[in-house]
Design a protein around this motif. Structure first.
Motif, short mmCIF file in Angstrom:
data_model
loop_
_atom_site.label_atom_id
_atom_site.label_comp_id
_atom_site.label_asym_id
_atom_site.label_seq_id
_atom_site.Cartn_x
_atom_site.Cartn_y
_atom_site.Cartn_z
N GLN A 135 31.74 93.51 -35.65
CA GLN A 135 32.61 93.33 -36.81
C GLN A 135 32.83 94.68 -37.52
O GLN A 135 32.04 95.60 -37.36
CB GLN A 135 31.99 92.33 -37.81
CG GLN A 135 31.81 90.93 -37.26
CD GLN A 135 30.59 90.80 -36.40
OE1 GLN A 135 29.59 91.48 -36.60
NE2 GLN A 135 30.68 89.90 -35.41
N ALA A 136 33.88 94.73 -38.33
CA ALA A 136 34.18 95.98 -39.06
C ALA A 136 33.07 96.26 -40.07
O ALA A 136 32.57 95.36 -40.74
CB ALA A 136 35.52 95.84 -39.78
N SER A 137 32.73 97.54 -40.17
CA SER A 137 31.68 97.97 -41.11
C SER A 137 32.34 98.80 -42.23
O SER A 137 33.55 99.01 -42.20
CB SER A 137 30.65 98.82 -40.35
OG SER A 137 31.09 100.17 -40.27
N PRO A 138 31.55 99.29 -43.17
CA PRO A 138 32.15 100.08 -44.25
C PRO A 138 32.78 101.39 -43.80
O PRO A 138 33.54 101.99 -44.55
CB PRO A 138 30.98 100.37 -45.20
CG PRO A 138 29.87 99.53 -44.76
CD PRO A 138 30.11 99.08 -43.38
N SER A 195 26.83 99.28 -46.73
CA SER A 195 27.33 98.00 -47.22
C SER A 195 26.17 97.21 -47.83
O SER A 195 26.01 97.18 -49.05
CB SER A 195 27.97 97.21 -46.07
OG SER A 195 28.56 96.04 -46.58
N ILE A 196 25.32 96.65 -46.98
CA ILE A 196 24.21 95.84 -47.52
C ILE A 196 23.32 96.70 -48.40
O ILE A 196 22.86 96.26 -49.45
CB ILE A 196 23.40 95.21 -46.36
CG1 ILE A 196 24.25 94.24 -45.55
CG2 ILE A 196 22.21 94.44 -46.92
CD1 ILE A 196 24.88 94.80 -44.33
N GLY A 197 23.10 97.94 -48.00
CA GLY A 197 22.23 98.82 -48.78
C GLY A 197 22.98 99.85 -49.59
O GLY A 197 22.40 100.84 -50.04
N GLY A 198 24.27 99.62 -49.81
CA GLY A 198 25.10 100.62 -50.47
C GLY A 198 24.58 101.01 -51.85
O GLY A 198 24.55 102.19 -52.20
N HIS A 243 9.70 98.20 -40.36
CA HIS A 243 11.02 97.64 -40.09
C HIS A 243 11.27 96.62 -41.22
O HIS A 243 10.81 95.50 -41.15
CB HIS A 243 10.98 96.96 -38.71
CG HIS A 243 12.31 96.63 -38.14
ND1 HIS A 243 12.46 96.23 -36.83
CD2 HIS A 243 13.55 96.62 -38.65
CE1 HIS A 243 13.73 96.00 -36.58
NE2 HIS A 243 14.41 96.22 -37.67
N THR A 244 11.99 97.04 -42.25
CA THR A 244 12.06 96.22 -43.47
C THR A 244 13.24 95.24 -43.40
O THR A 244 13.63 94.85 -42.31
CB THR A 244 12.19 97.13 -44.72
OG1 THR A 244 13.49 97.72 -44.74
CG2 THR A 244 11.14 98.23 -44.71
N VAL A 245 13.76 94.86 -44.54
CA VAL A 245 14.88 93.91 -44.57
C VAL A 245 16.21 94.65 -44.72
O VAL A 245 16.25 95.84 -45.04
CB VAL A 245 14.71 92.87 -45.71
CG1 VAL A 245 13.59 91.91 -45.37
CG2 VAL A 245 14.44 93.55 -47.04
N HIS A 246 17.28 93.92 -44.49
CA HIS A 246 18.61 94.52 -44.40
C HIS A 246 18.99 95.28 -45.68
O HIS A 246 19.01 94.71 -46.77
CB HIS A 246 19.63 93.41 -44.14
CG HIS A 246 20.75 93.83 -43.23
ND1 HIS A 246 21.00 95.14 -42.88
CD2 HIS A 246 21.69 93.09 -42.59
CE1 HIS A 246 22.03 95.18 -42.07
NE2 HIS A 246 22.47 93.95 -41.87
N GLY A 247 19.26 96.56 -45.51
CA GLY A 247 19.75 97.38 -46.63
C GLY A 247 18.69 97.85 -47.60
O GLY A 247 19.00 98.52 -48.58
N ARG A 248 17.43 97.50 -47.36
CA ARG A 248 16.39 97.82 -48.34
C ARG A 248 15.47 98.93 -47.89
O ARG A 248 14.43 99.16 -48.52
CB ARG A 248 15.58 96.56 -48.68
CG ARG A 248 16.14 95.73 -49.84
CD ARG A 248 17.55 95.31 -49.58
NE ARG A 248 18.15 94.65 -50.74
CZ ARG A 248 19.43 94.34 -50.83
NH1 ARG A 248 20.28 94.68 -49.86
NH2 ARG A 248 19.91 93.73 -51.89
N SER A 249 15.79 99.60 -46.82
CA SER A 249 14.88 100.62 -46.30
C SER A 249 14.64 101.74 -47.31
O SER A 249 13.53 102.24 -47.44
CB SER A 249 15.44 101.21 -45.00
OG SER A 249 16.72 101.75 -45.22
N LEU A 250 15.68 102.14 -48.05
CA LEU A 250 15.52 103.26 -48.98
C LEU A 250 14.63 102.89 -50.16
O LEU A 250 13.86 103.72 -50.65
CB LEU A 250 16.89 103.74 -49.47
CG LEU A 250 17.75 104.44 -48.42
CD1 LEU A 250 19.16 104.67 -48.93
CD2 LEU A 250 17.11 105.77 -48.01
N ALA A 251 14.70 101.63 -50.58
CA ALA A 251 13.84 101.19 -51.69
C ALA A 251 12.38 101.19 -51.24
O ALA A 251 11.49 101.68 -51.95
CB ALA A 251 14.27 99.80 -52.15
N VAL A 252 12.14 100.66 -50.05
CA VAL A 252 10.77 100.62 -49.53
C VAL A 252 10.25 102.04 -49.30
O VAL A 252 9.13 102.38 -49.70
CB VAL A 252 10.72 99.81 -48.21
CG1 VAL A 252 9.35 99.92 -47.56
CG2 VAL A 252 11.07 98.35 -48.47
#
Lengths: 280, 177
Positions: free
Chosen positions: A139-142, A107-110, A74-83
């Motif tokens: 909240q609104a997302s991408p 968004s965060i990981g775009g 369970h990594t950090v926001h938006g970084r799962s693909l890099a890990v």
């Protein structure tokens, strides 16, 4: 880790791939059904738990690693693909699946999403899209519609057009692109199995309603429809078809034939040697 | 990528594969719904789902025992089951019909639908199959499901439909004002 999953009657069962941690999603959330689809896919493939890794970012859907019995990160926001890319490149023999939501992924990981599609590492990315940031209370997302006015942060709507995940994945070079709907976990399982078995980077876009902050999404069950075409291996043909799609077509859009990215050179330094470089 | 679909009425192996999936998924789904209700402190509904799970798990174990006596079952992928009326196995209560404030009446209505669907599935196999052993087993399982339907109906008598405002939450998760 125990690797004995064989049932005496039917072999591995989906329940073998569930952990003892109980999901805390809202009752009615689409992610429950996606989890059912994931574990059914794992059981169908008979994945060895010791050879399987699920990686996630942050958000409701990113809780999947806690709910499965394979290795999880369970990594950090938006970084799962890099890990996940690092995991697969270092240990190509592992099955690597990545889970996340629309905010985490687009968004965060775009930026990571664009380059993961382009790089085409052999792994499968399952995005549970509910068109809202649910964990932070709506909240609104991408992927939220421009005129969605239900959030206090955007009382007149976000005012910008939503990202089209399937078209974006195709434009950036993903090698397998499909869309499913959480209400049909057996079809979700099929798409995951096809995605895992297909070489290269697979993107599976799952429409997964948020019944708390987007209760109108309960109606998606009457909005979705079969994509209606056979999968193609031609990204241009897939893109032309997707541009005519309304965002609710379900099926496999592309099963391409790009060669996966996997460096052939062996490691030149051991872990111990690398660690020496960080010694203070 | 033509998808094959396997019919549970075709032979005993396929019938038992369908029955086992149906019963295991029903029991697991009730357990998951019970867990979900506990996480949201809806204790009364959680207990109902837990009780339903116990009944389904018992039936699943009975089917598993019959399957053991039969031998190894054919491997059927989730999307290859032929359920006809439903996309999932017919007795798995639909996740999407759950609500964190739901009342026992709603839970039992969900269960009644699921048990009905299970009963209908077995009855339709019994009517369709040309295999006498499948017909015998399907009739037997249909009778068991009919018993579950009757039980849930009896429980429902104790829980009439709640007032229309049952889902009103004085402290809602979605703050819109």
């Amino acid at each position: 880790m125990d690797t004995h999953l064989t049932d005496d009657v039917v072999g591995p069962l989906p329940g073998d791939y569930k952990s003892d941690v109980k999901p805390i999603w809202c009752p009615g959330c689409g992610d429950y059904s996606v989890l059912a689809g994931i574990t059914r896919a794992m059981a169908t493939m008979g994945l060895e738990r010791k050879d399987t890794v699920v990686v996630s970012g942050i958000g409701c859907s990113s809780r999947i690693p806690a709910y499965t019995s394979v290795y999880g990160y369970h990594t950090v926001h938006g970084r799962s693909l890099a890990v996940a890319s690092g995991v697969k490149l270092a240990r190509p023999e592992l099955n690597v699946l990545i889970f996340g939501g629309d905010g985490d992924g687009f968004s965060i990981g775009g930026n990571h999403f664009l380059h993961a599609c382009r790089r085409n590492v052999d792994m499968t990315y399952i995005v549970m899209d509910n068109q809202v940031y649910g964990m932070t209370k709506g909240q609104a997302s991408p992927t939220t519609e421009a005129d969605w006015c239900e959030s206090k942060l955007t009382p007149e709507g976000p005012g910008v057009n939503p990202i089209q995940p399937v078209a974006l994945a195709l434009a950036c070079g993903a090698n397998f692109v499909a869309r499913g709907f959480s209400n049909n976990p057996n079809e979700v399982a099929r798409l995951i199995v096809e995605g895992v078995r297909h070489p290269g980077f697979s993107v599976i876009h799952i429409l997964s309603p948020c019944v708390t902050f987007r209760p109108e999404q309960r109606n998606w069950k009457s909005t979705v429809h079969p994509y209606g075409r056979e999968p193609t291996d031609d990204p241009n043909e897939a893109m032309r078809a997707v541009l005519e799609d309304d965002g609710f077509g379900l099926g496999i859009f592309l099963a391409g034939n790009r060669r996966p990215f996997q460096p052939e050179s062996a490691a030149t330094r051991s872990i111990a040697q690398i660690e020496e470089g960080f010694a203070v | 990528m033509k998808m094959k679909v396997l019919n549970g009425a075709a032979n005993v192996g396929l019938f038992l594969a369908h029955a086992l999936a149906l019963e295991i998924e029903a029991a697991e789904r009730y357990t998951e719904l019970a867990d979900s209700m506990e996480a949201h402190n809806n204790v009364e509904v959680a207990k109902l789902f837990r009780d339903l799970s116990t009944y389904s798990a018992k039936h699943a174990e009975e089917v598993k025992q019959i399957a053991r006596e039969f031998g190894a079952l054919p491997k059927v992928a989730p999307w290859e089951f032929q359920w006809d009326a439903t996309t999932e196995s017919p007795e798995a209560a639909a996740f999407e019909n759950a609500h964190y404030l739901m009342k026992p009446h709603h839970a039992l209505k969900m269960a009644l639908l699921s048990e009905h669907q299970g009963n209908n599935y077995y009855a339709s196999v019994a009517a369709e199959t040309k295999d006498p052993e499948v017909a015998r087993l399907a009739r037997e399982f249909a009778e068991e499901e009919a018993g579950h339907v009757a039980l849930v109906r009896k429980w429902l008598e104790r829980y009439p439909a709640p007032k229309d405002d049952w889902s009103d939450d004085p402290d809602p998760p979605n703050i819109s004002d």
